[in-house]
Design an enzyme around this catalytic site. Sequence first.
Site, PDB file in Angstrom:
ATOM      1  N   HIS A  90       0.814  -1.209   0.000  1.00 26.20           N
ATOM      2  CA  HIS A  90       0.000   0.000   0.000  1.00 26.20           C
ATOM      3  C   HIS A  90       0.849   1.261   0.000  1.00 26.20           C
ATOM      4  O   HIS A  90       0.458   2.283  -0.597  1.00 26.20           O
ATOM      5  CB  HIS A  90      -0.964  -0.019   1.180  1.00 26.20           C
ATOM      6  CG  HIS A  90      -2.014  -1.080   1.038  1.00 26.20           C
ATOM      7  ND1 HIS A  90      -2.882  -1.405   2.061  1.00 26.20           N
ATOM      8  CD2 HIS A  90      -2.336  -1.897   0.007  1.00 26.20           C
ATOM      9  CE1 HIS A  90      -3.694  -2.376   1.654  1.00 26.20           C
ATOM     10  NE2 HIS A  90      -3.372  -2.681   0.414  1.00 26.20           N
ATOM     11  N   ASP A 145      -7.226  -6.253  -1.692  1.00 24.59           N
ATOM     12  CA  ASP A 145      -6.237  -5.325  -1.147  1.00 24.59           C
ATOM     13  C   ASP A 145      -5.536  -4.643  -2.318  1.00 24.59           C
ATOM     14  O   ASP A 145      -5.972  -4.743  -3.457  1.00 24.59           O
ATOM     15  CB  ASP A 145      -5.239  -6.046  -0.229  1.00 24.59           C
ATOM     16  CG  ASP A 145      -4.354  -7.051  -0.967  1.00 24.59           C
ATOM     17  OD1 ASP A 145      -4.630  -7.344  -2.154  1.00 24.59           O
ATOM     18  OD2 ASP A 145      -3.396  -7.560  -0.364  1.00 24.59           O
TER      19      ASP A 145
END
Length: 263
Positions: A90, A145
């Site tokens: 991320h 994700d």
Amino acid sequence: MAYETLDYEIRDAVAWITFNRPVRFNAMNPVLVRELCDVATRCSSDKTVRAAVLTGAGDQAFCAGGDVSEFAKRLDDIDLLVKEMTTHLHAAVSRFAWMRAPLIGAVNGVAAGAGLSAVAFCDLVIAAETATFTSAYTQIGLTPDGSSTFFLSRILGPRRAMELYLTNRVLSAQEALDWGLVNKVVPADQVLTEAGALAATLAQGPTEAYGGVKKLLQTAATDSLESQMERETRFIARAGASADGQEGIRAFLEKRRPTFSGT
């Protein structure tokens, strides 16, 4: 920098980033996401980089998502493993999303799971005719994700994004083009050539203005009209005062092609 799972090279102001685990279909393991985070940070901080290309090694996969065999080895502490991996993944996505240089996805094969997320966070995407796209998360009882719930819902709309997540439908390259997930579909042996040509063109453009466009589009879906327009005012004023903005204005009046420096 030498990496174990990635190739990273800068040529003529274009950064070439390649997932390099072809035996595992370029799937993401803990090493790859750490290295991707490092590459994203370097790429976003390097002022000589004016465009970037993200692709996969081999002719079968762009990226098959998370390496499920790694998950299977650590079922007893998978909570820790997933948090560690997503922390790096991320952070990489954030660096790519906010860097000024446009990121072009050159999808040479399967894009699944986090590989689909990687397609979604690219700014522009060239896909091989043989490429396929699938979520695959819920197929093994997991949730998405890698930013895909943010980007796919904006690119495809909530209904189509939901369909991909719940049914794990596999999109062909042509379907991905029809849905707006990719910008262009080309023969498999032309993917890197097409992506390279696009990157070379963008690398000669007004890089700071490109970065402004990326930032404006990041906030457009969530901000109020007035806040977004104020942001537009600030960005265009800054661009007008930049070397490239002033070169573009002069070139327009002089009826010539501008020569942008990226500043």
